[in-house]
Scaffold this motif. Sequence first.
Motif, PDB file in Angstrom:
ATOM      1  N   ASN A  39       0.708  -1.181   0.036  1.00 20.57           N
ATOM      2  CA  ASN A  39       0.047  -0.043  -0.013  1.00 20.57           C
ATOM      3  C   ASN A  39       0.693   1.308  -0.003  1.00 20.57           C
ATOM      4  O   ASN A  39       0.385   2.324   0.023  1.00 20.57           O
ATOM      5  CB  ASN A  39      -0.910   0.171   1.185  1.00 20.57           C
ATOM      6  N   SER A  40       2.252   1.271   0.019  1.00 23.13           N
ATOM      7  CA  SER A  40       3.030   2.281  -0.009  1.00 23.13           C
ATOM      8  C   SER A  40       4.467   1.827  -0.318  1.00 23.13           C
ATOM      9  O   SER A  40       4.830   0.698  -0.117  1.00 23.13           O
ATOM     10  CB  SER A  40       3.088   3.217   1.100  1.00 23.13           C
ATOM     11  N   CYS A  41       5.387   2.762  -0.916  1.00 15.28           N
ATOM     12  CA  CYS A  41       6.635   2.602  -0.933  1.00 15.28           C
ATOM     13  C   CYS A  41       7.377   2.231   0.576  1.00 15.28           C
ATOM     14  O   CYS A  41       7.993   1.483   0.979  1.00 15.28           O
ATOM     15  CB  CYS A  41       7.305   3.608  -1.510  1.00 15.28           C
ATOM     16  N   THR A  42       6.881   3.011   1.276  1.00 12.27           N
ATOM     17  CA  THR A  42       7.242   3.025   2.893  1.00 12.27           C
ATOM     18  C   THR A  42       7.174   1.770   3.431  1.00 12.27           C
ATOM     19  O   THR A  42       7.991   0.943   4.077  1.00 12.27           O
ATOM     20  CB  THR A  42       6.548   4.022   3.655  1.00 12.27           C
ATOM     21  N   ALA A  43       6.018   0.961   3.046  1.00 10.96           N
ATOM     22  CA  ALA A  43       5.519  -0.425   3.584  1.00 10.96           C
ATOM     23  C   ALA A  43       6.502  -1.370   2.991  1.00 10.96           C
ATOM     24  O   ALA A  43       6.946  -2.504   3.468  1.00 10.96           O
ATOM     25  CB  ALA A  43       3.960  -0.893   3.238  1.00 10.96           C
ATOM     26  N   THR A  66      16.556  13.295   1.378  1.00  7.38           N
ATOM     27  CA  THR A  66      15.432  12.530   1.136  1.00  7.38           C
ATOM     28  C   THR A  66      14.253  12.953   1.786  1.00  7.38           C
ATOM     29  O   THR A  66      14.155  13.493   2.963  1.00  7.38           O
ATOM     30  CB  THR A  66      16.098  11.032   1.454  1.00  7.38           C
ATOM     31  N   HIS A  67      13.158  12.171   1.409  1.00  3.94           N
ATOM     32  CA  HIS A  67      11.981  12.039   2.335  1.00  3.94           C
ATOM     33  C   HIS A  67      12.125  11.460   3.395  1.00  3.94           C
ATOM     34  O   HIS A  67      12.787  10.373   3.640  1.00  3.94           O
ATOM     35  CB  HIS A  67      10.880  11.453   1.268  1.00  3.94           C
ATOM     36  N   PRO A  68      11.496  11.706   4.764  1.00  2.00           N
ATOM     37  CA  PRO A  68      11.548  10.697   5.836  1.00  2.00           C
ATOM     38  C   PRO A  68      11.310   9.245   5.672  1.00  2.00           C
ATOM     39  O   PRO A  68      12.078   8.643   6.444  1.00  2.00           O
ATOM     40  CB  PRO A  68      10.688  11.647   6.883  1.00  2.00           C
ATOM     41  N   ALA A  69      10.404   9.142   4.715  1.00  2.00           N
ATOM     42  CA  ALA A  69      10.091   7.755   4.589  1.00  2.00           C
ATOM     43  C   ALA A  69      11.107   6.627   4.106  1.00  2.00           C
ATOM     44  O   ALA A  69      11.085   5.659   4.484  1.00  2.00           O
ATOM     45  CB  ALA A  69       9.226   7.560   3.249  1.00  2.00           C
ATOM     46  N   THR A  70      12.319   7.445   3.664  1.00  2.00           N
ATOM     47  CA  THR A  70      13.417   6.664   3.530  1.00  2.00           C
ATOM     48  C   THR A  70      14.110   5.745   4.661  1.00  2.00           C
ATOM     49  O   THR A  70      14.549   4.851   4.911  1.00  2.00           O
ATOM     50  CB  THR A  70      14.727   7.391   2.796  1.00  2.00           C
ATOM     51  N   ALA A  71      13.882   6.775   5.721  1.00  2.00           N
ATOM     52  CA  ALA A  71      14.706   6.454   7.160  1.00  2.00           C
ATOM     53  C   ALA A  71      13.607   5.802   8.168  1.00  2.00           C
ATOM     54  O   ALA A  71      14.195   5.037   9.142  1.00  2.00           O
ATOM     55  CB  ALA A  71      15.221   7.565   7.488  1.00  2.00           C
ATOM     56  N   GLU A 136      16.966  -0.404  -1.931  1.00  2.00           N
ATOM     57  CA  GLU A 136      16.991   0.732  -2.793  1.00  2.00           C
ATOM     58  C   GLU A 136      15.522   1.503  -2.711  1.00  2.00           C
ATOM     59  O   GLU A 136      14.537   0.908  -2.865  1.00  2.00           O
ATOM     60  CB  GLU A 136      17.071   0.425  -4.374  1.00  2.00           C
ATOM     61  N   ASP A 137      15.599   2.754  -2.283  1.00  2.00           N
ATOM     62  CA  ASP A 137      14.479   3.515  -2.393  1.00  2.00           C
ATOM     63  C   ASP A 137      14.485   3.888  -3.632  1.00  2.00           C
ATOM     64  O   ASP A 137      14.935   5.402  -4.047  1.00  2.00           O
ATOM     65  CB  ASP A 137      14.758   4.769  -1.319  1.00  2.00           C
ATOM     66  N   ALA A 138      13.425   3.379  -4.480  1.00  2.00           N
ATOM     67  CA  ALA A 138      13.200   3.638  -5.669  1.00  2.00           C
ATOM     68  C   ALA A 138      11.648   4.477  -5.940  1.00  2.00           C
ATOM     69  O   ALA A 138      11.085   4.231  -6.879  1.00  2.00           O
ATOM     70  CB  ALA A 138      13.146   2.365  -6.497  1.00  2.00           C
ATOM     71  N   ALA A 139      11.287   5.067  -4.888  1.00  2.00           N
ATOM     72  CA  ALA A 139      10.208   5.744  -5.071  1.00  2.00           C
ATOM     73  C   ALA A 139      10.056   6.603  -6.137  1.00  2.00           C
ATOM     74  O   ALA A 139       8.976   6.946  -6.754  1.00  2.00           O
ATOM     75  CB  ALA A 139       9.918   6.782  -3.791  1.00  2.00           C
ATOM     76  N   HIS A 140      11.119   7.341  -6.527  1.00  2.00           N
ATOM     77  CA  HIS A 140      11.041   8.401  -7.743  1.00  2.00           C
ATOM     78  C   HIS A 140      11.330   7.390  -9.220  1.00  2.00           C
ATOM     79  O   HIS A 140      11.618   8.034 -10.152  1.00  2.00           O
ATOM     80  CB  HIS A 140      12.125   9.405  -7.606  1.00  2.00           C
ATOM     81  N   ALA A 141      11.625   6.187  -9.011  1.00  2.00           N
ATOM     82  CA  ALA A 141      12.564   5.535  -9.995  1.00  2.00           C
ATOM     83  C   ALA A 141      11.513   4.403 -10.965  1.00  2.00           C
ATOM     84  O   ALA A 141      12.377   3.499 -11.586  1.00  2.00           O
ATOM     85  CB  ALA A 141      13.806   4.985  -9.359  1.00  2.00           C
ATOM     86  N   PHE A 163       3.812   4.289  -5.778  1.00  2.00           N
ATOM     87  CA  PHE A 163       2.524   4.739  -6.563  1.00  2.00           C
ATOM     88  C   PHE A 163       1.983   5.792  -5.981  1.00  2.00           C
ATOM     89  O   PHE A 163       0.716   5.868  -6.226  1.00  2.00           O
ATOM     90  CB  PHE A 163       1.888   3.422  -7.096  1.00  2.00           C
ATOM     91  N   HIS A 164       2.419   6.670  -5.140  1.00  2.00           N
ATOM     92  CA  HIS A 164       1.702   7.858  -4.720  1.00  2.00           C
ATOM     93  C   HIS A 164       1.277   8.872  -5.518  1.00  2.00           C
ATOM     94  O   HIS A 164       1.814   8.730  -6.670  1.00  2.00           O
ATOM     95  CB  HIS A 164       2.543   8.485  -3.696  1.00  2.00           C
ATOM     96  N   ALA A 165       0.137   9.671  -5.254  1.00  2.00           N
ATOM     97  CA  ALA A 165      -0.419  10.422  -6.172  1.00  2.00           C
ATOM     98  C   ALA A 165       0.558  11.019  -7.311  1.00  2.00           C
ATOM     99  O   ALA A 165       0.212  11.647  -8.475  1.00  2.00           O
ATOM    100  CB  ALA A 165      -1.461  11.215  -5.474  1.00  2.00           C
TER     101      ALA A 165
HETATM  102  C1  LIG Z   1      12.175   9.420  -1.763  1.00  2.00           C
HETATM  103  C2  LIG Z   1      11.162   9.090  -1.126  1.00  2.00           C
HETATM  104  N1  LIG Z   1      10.978   7.719  -0.588  1.00  2.00           N
HETATM  105  C3  LIG Z   1       9.846   7.279  -0.068  1.00  2.00           C
HETATM  106  C4  LIG Z   1       8.617   7.923  -0.271  1.00  2.00           C
HETATM  107  C5  LIG Z   1       7.497   7.338   0.339  1.00  2.00           C
HETATM  108  O1  LIG Z   1       6.476   6.803  -0.759  1.00  2.00           O
HETATM  109  P1  LIG Z   1       5.036   6.307  -0.205  1.00  2.00           P
HETATM  110  O2  LIG Z   1       4.218   7.684   0.034  1.00  2.00           O
HETATM  111  O3  LIG Z   1       4.624   5.594  -1.300  1.00  2.00           O
HETATM  112  O4  LIG Z   1       5.240   5.505   1.102  1.00  2.00           O
HETATM  113  C6  LIG Z   1       8.482   9.079  -0.940  1.00  2.00           C
HETATM  114  C7  LIG Z   1       7.432   9.698  -0.970  1.00  2.00           C
HETATM  115  O5  LIG Z   1       7.047  10.854  -1.670  1.00  2.00           O
HETATM  116  C8  LIG Z   1       9.848   9.702  -1.414  1.00  2.00           C
HETATM  117  O6  LIG Z   1       9.816  10.797  -2.108  1.00  2.00           O
END
Ligand SMILES: Cc1ncc(COP(=O)(O)O)c(C=O)c1O
Length: 367
Positions: A39-43, A66-71, A136-141, A163-165
């Motif tokens: 349900n998210s990249c974070t997950a 980076t976005h906090p979600a990486t860490a 790999e945080d491939a959120a953008h990739a 696959f966020h908005a």
């Molecule tokens: C670099 C990066 N990592 C992780 C995320 C988290 O993605 P998600 O919202 O799908 O969990 C984002 C969200 O924009 C992001 O920019």
Amino acid sequence: MAAVQRVLESGWIGTGPECDRFEEELADHLGGVHVVCMNSCTAAIEVAVDRLDLPPGSRVGVPAWTHPATAVPAALSGATIVLLDVDRHTLQVAADSLAGAIDQGLNLLIPVHFAGRPVDHSVLDLARSAGVPIVEDAAHAFGASDADGPVAGRRSVAAAFSFHATKNLTTGEGGALATTDGELAAFAKVHRHHGLDEDAWSRQRSGRWSAGDIRRPGRKANLPDSLAAMGRVQLRSFASRQEHRRTLANQYRRHVSTIEGVSLVPGATGPGNADHLAVVVLDHGIDRDQIVGYLESAGIATGLHYTPLHHLSWFRDHATIGPTGLSVCDDLARRALTLPLHARLRTTDVDDVCEHLAIAIDLAGRR
Ligand SMILES: Cc1ncc(COP(=O)(O)O)c(C=O)c1O
């Protein structure tokens, strides 16, 4: 809308056949790796980190840019976050910062393919040759590729897509884990669903009456079919939308290079860049607030990717700064600016943004 309606009318709106098909199609698209939707990249990052079972006292390296979600997933696992500085031309983990952190001991590296540009193999190989696992945080990739093929966890434990908005391929909210490791994929399928080895769709399909068993507690991170259906439609038109993004990004590259006082990053691009963001860096002495204010008054929204993690309270108080410091992140935090880049933009819109940017810089310089 028709695809979502079809799912709504099918009698099965939870995670089921659409999600299965989306996973197969994503795996095909990515060149035959295993794909498990989340349900998210974070997950997806959480699941990969959980699987690694990091020992107490572990140190996890992430770029501070980076976005906090990486860490956050590694922080929640109790690991110490080691913040790494970035290369000022790519805004990705800098090799010297990573090398220093590896010398001090790292249990995991989570690099970010910032703005859709694949992280250099030389950087990934530094960690690999030291035996440091990589997620790999491939959120953008999604849509990015390098010499190995599409970015998909080929040199790492796994790649985590978003696959966020706002992403190049979107389901509104959603993500996926891609890996060459079949055992990790099997773990992820169970782990995304509380750790239960039976979910509603597998019960329905098999006709078995069974609540399943849990051998290890997991997450609740499955992607519902209504969202997977959206992703399947997006995937069909993905190539043409990426081509449009590339046209817009190239227009930015051409136009921004003619404006004094600003440069586009990542500076170097290649055919495998997914062109996710248009980030510029203003020259020293140009007041970013003035530029943002002027663009806003012209109806042009801007953003910041990112506020470096050590400027956020929790990371400032709890994370460790890598051995080479974070001077590039500190400098760019005052000078970076994200310009509009999305599927509905036209090349004439890019020209308009650039013309206003040039005027704004000129005005800021005269004050
Ligand atoms: C670099 C990066 N990592 C992780 C995320 C988290 O993605 P998600 O919202 O799908 O969990 C984002 C969200 O924009 C992001 O920019």
